[in-house]
Motif scaffolding. Structure first.
Motif, PDB file in Angstrom:
ATOM      1  N   ASN A   1      -1.030   2.047 -23.524  1.00  0.00           N
ATOM      2  CA  ASN A   1       0.020   1.531 -23.105  1.00  0.00           C
ATOM      3  C   ASN A   1       0.540   1.256 -21.977  1.00  0.00           C
ATOM      4  N   VAL A   2      -0.492   1.796 -21.265  1.00  0.00           N
ATOM      5  CA  VAL A   2      -0.007   1.875 -19.813  1.00  0.00           C
ATOM      6  C   VAL A   2      -1.368   0.415 -19.279  1.00  0.00           C
ATOM      7  N   ILE A   3      -2.508   0.186 -19.456  1.00  0.00           N
ATOM      8  CA  ILE A   3      -3.541  -0.147 -19.675  1.00  0.00           C
ATOM      9  C   ILE A   3      -3.526  -1.196 -20.732  1.00  0.00           C
ATOM     10  N   ARG A   4      -2.470  -2.614 -21.220  1.00  0.00           N
ATOM     11  CA  ARG A   4      -1.972  -3.719 -22.078  1.00  0.00           C
ATOM     12  C   ARG A   4      -3.464  -5.043 -22.197  1.00  0.00           C
ATOM     13  N   ASP A   5      -4.096  -4.781 -21.084  1.00  0.00           N
ATOM     14  CA  ASP A   5      -5.465  -5.971 -21.273  1.00  0.00           C
ATOM     15  C   ASP A   5      -6.623  -5.513 -22.126  1.00  0.00           C
ATOM     16  N   GLN A   6      -7.153  -5.323 -22.741  1.00  0.00           N
ATOM     17  CA  GLN A   6      -8.047  -5.340 -23.901  1.00  0.00           C
ATOM     18  C   GLN A   6      -8.959  -4.530 -23.073  1.00  0.00           C
ATOM     19  N   GLU A   7      -9.775  -5.668 -21.936  1.00  0.00           N
ATOM     20  CA  GLU A   7     -10.608  -5.210 -21.582  1.00  0.00           C
ATOM     21  C   GLU A   7     -10.423  -4.516 -20.419  1.00  0.00           C
ATOM     22  N   GLU A   8      -9.566  -3.829 -19.697  1.00  0.00           N
ATOM     23  CA  GLU A   8      -9.625  -3.523 -18.812  1.00  0.00           C
ATOM     24  C   GLU A   8      -9.326  -1.615 -19.504  1.00  0.00           C
ATOM     25  N   PHE A   9      -8.452  -1.994 -20.514  1.00  0.00           N
ATOM     26  CA  PHE A   9      -8.864  -0.729 -21.692  1.00  0.00           C
ATOM     27  C   PHE A   9     -10.130  -0.818 -21.522  1.00  0.00           C
ATOM     28  N   GLN A  10     -10.519  -1.998 -21.851  1.00  0.00           N
ATOM     29  CA  GLN A  10     -12.327  -0.680 -22.364  1.00  0.00           C
ATOM     30  C   GLN A  10     -12.853  -0.379 -21.717  1.00  0.00           C
ATOM     31  N   ASP A  11     -12.668  -0.640 -20.289  1.00  0.00           N
ATOM     32  CA  ASP A  11     -13.183  -0.708 -19.351  1.00  0.00           C
ATOM     33  C   ASP A  11     -13.246   0.343 -18.733  1.00  0.00           C
TER      34      ASP A  11
ATOM     35  N   MET B   1       0.847  -1.672  -0.359  1.00  0.00           N
ATOM     36  CA  MET B   1       0.213  -0.019   0.257  1.00  0.00           C
ATOM     37  C   MET B   1       1.081   1.318  -0.068  1.00  0.00           C
ATOM     38  N   GLU B   2       2.005   0.953   0.077  1.00  0.00           N
ATOM     39  CA  GLU B   2       3.212   2.690   0.182  1.00  0.00           C
ATOM     40  C   GLU B   2       2.520   2.652  -1.576  1.00  0.00           C
ATOM     41  N   LEU B   3       2.546   1.722  -2.251  1.00  0.00           N
ATOM     42  CA  LEU B   3       3.072   3.322  -3.265  1.00  0.00           C
ATOM     43  C   LEU B   3       1.640   3.851  -3.605  1.00  0.00           C
ATOM     44  N   ILE B   4       0.353   3.275  -3.352  1.00  0.00           N
ATOM     45  CA  ILE B   4      -0.263   3.786  -3.447  1.00  0.00           C
ATOM     46  C   ILE B   4      -0.235   5.421  -2.276  1.00  0.00           C
ATOM     47  N   GLU B   5      -0.159   5.381  -0.843  1.00  0.00           N
ATOM     48  CA  GLU B   5       0.362   6.166  -0.554  1.00  0.00           C
ATOM     49  C   GLU B   5       1.363   7.332  -1.441  1.00  0.00           C
TER      50      GLU B   5
ATOM     51  N   GLN C   1      -5.143  -5.520 -13.562  1.00  0.00           N
ATOM     52  CA  GLN C   1      -3.184  -6.009 -14.522  1.00  0.00           C
ATOM     53  C   GLN C   1      -2.770  -4.982 -14.866  1.00  0.00           C
ATOM     54  N   SER C   2      -3.433  -3.730 -14.706  1.00  0.00           N
ATOM     55  CA  SER C   2      -2.244  -2.202 -15.328  1.00  0.00           C
ATOM     56  C   SER C   2      -1.598  -1.887 -14.228  1.00  0.00           C
ATOM     57  N   PHE C   3      -2.609  -2.360 -12.315  1.00  0.00           N
ATOM     58  CA  PHE C   3      -1.794  -1.361 -11.691  1.00  0.00           C
ATOM     59  C   PHE C   3      -0.894  -2.370 -11.294  1.00  0.00           C
ATOM     60  N   SER C   4      -1.202  -3.891 -11.846  1.00  0.00           N
ATOM     61  CA  SER C   4       0.374  -4.615 -11.468  1.00  0.00           C
ATOM     62  C   SER C   4       1.612  -4.050 -11.863  1.00  0.00           C
ATOM     63  N   TRP C   5       0.976  -4.189 -12.892  1.00  0.00           N
ATOM     64  CA  TRP C   5       2.288  -3.364 -13.924  1.00  0.00           C
ATOM     65  C   TRP C   5       2.804  -2.486 -13.948  1.00  0.00           C
ATOM     66  N   PHE C   6       1.719  -0.932 -13.270  1.00  0.00           N
ATOM     67  CA  PHE C   6       2.196   0.343 -13.287  1.00  0.00           C
ATOM     68  C   PHE C   6       3.050  -0.169 -11.853  1.00  0.00           C
ATOM     69  N   GLN C   7       2.952  -0.601 -10.903  1.00  0.00           N
ATOM     70  CA  GLN C   7       4.032  -0.984  -9.622  1.00  0.00           C
ATOM     71  C   GLN C   7       4.939  -1.449  -9.829  1.00  0.00           C
ATOM     72  N   ALA C   8       5.078  -2.653 -10.920  1.00  0.00           N
ATOM     73  CA  ALA C   8       6.537  -3.105 -11.288  1.00  0.00           C
ATOM     74  C   ALA C   8       7.672  -2.119 -11.633  1.00  0.00           C
ATOM     75  N   ASN C   9       6.780  -1.392 -13.193  1.00  0.00           N
ATOM     76  CA  ASN C   9       7.137  -0.145 -13.308  1.00  0.00           C
ATOM     77  C   ASN C   9       8.031   1.105 -12.104  1.00  0.00           C
ATOM     78  N   ILE C  10       7.249   0.712 -11.374  1.00  0.00           N
ATOM     79  CA  ILE C  10       7.918   2.227 -10.503  1.00  0.00           C
ATOM     80  C   ILE C  10       8.678   1.542  -9.756  1.00  0.00           C
ATOM     81  N   GLU C  11       8.442   0.270  -9.474  1.00  0.00           N
ATOM     82  CA  GLU C  11       9.838  -0.203  -8.569  1.00  0.00           C
ATOM     83  C   GLU C  11      11.349  -0.496  -9.321  1.00  0.00           C
ATOM     84  N   LEU C  12      11.217  -0.398  -9.994  1.00  0.00           N
ATOM     85  CA  LEU C  12      11.761  -1.141 -11.295  1.00  0.00           C
ATOM     86  C   LEU C  12      12.577   0.650 -11.910  1.00  0.00           C
ATOM     87  N   LEU C  13      12.033   1.908 -12.140  1.00  0.00           N
ATOM     88  CA  LEU C  13      12.383   2.348 -12.515  1.00  0.00           C
ATOM     89  C   LEU C  13      12.777   3.330 -11.003  1.00  0.00           C
TER      90      LEU C  13
END
Length: 95
Positions: A74-84, A1-5, A35-47
């Motif tokens: 490019n951020v929301i790679r999953d097509q269903e999530e992007f449509q949502d 939850m540290e990333l959310i803060e 899924q996109s937030f999981s990907w975002f979180q991984a990218n933040i950790e890498l950065l």
């Protein structure tokens, strides 16, 4: 939850593209369980690791690219999530 803060602090303290705010609201409504937030979180950790910066700086840097709906694809790679997300935003993206 540290990333959310860190994300919320960055949104409060720095000027970001409007889509960055919408992305957070969309994820918050889904309990940050996309899924996109999981990907975002991984990218933040890498950065953070690669550039030796704190999470708030990494979040700010990453969110700077949230400038248009095409960039969000490019951020929301999953097509269903992007449509949502597009439905949430009331946007009809060009095919």
């Amino acid at each position: 939850m540290e990333l959310i803060e860190a994300l919320k602090t960055t949104l409060e303290e720095k000027e970001l593209p409007a889509l960055a705010y919408q992305y957070v609201i969309w994820n918050e409504a889904r309990g940050y369980q996309t899924q996109s937030f999981s990907w975002f979180q991984a990218n933040i950790e890498l950065l953070c690791s690669l550039e030796a910066i704190d999470q708030e700086s990494a979040v700010h840097k990453a969110c700077q690219s949230f400038t248009h709906i095409g960039a969000m694809a490019n951020v929301i790679r999953d097509q269903e999530e992007f449509q949502d997300f597009c439905t949430f935003m009331n946007v009809i993206p060009f095919a």
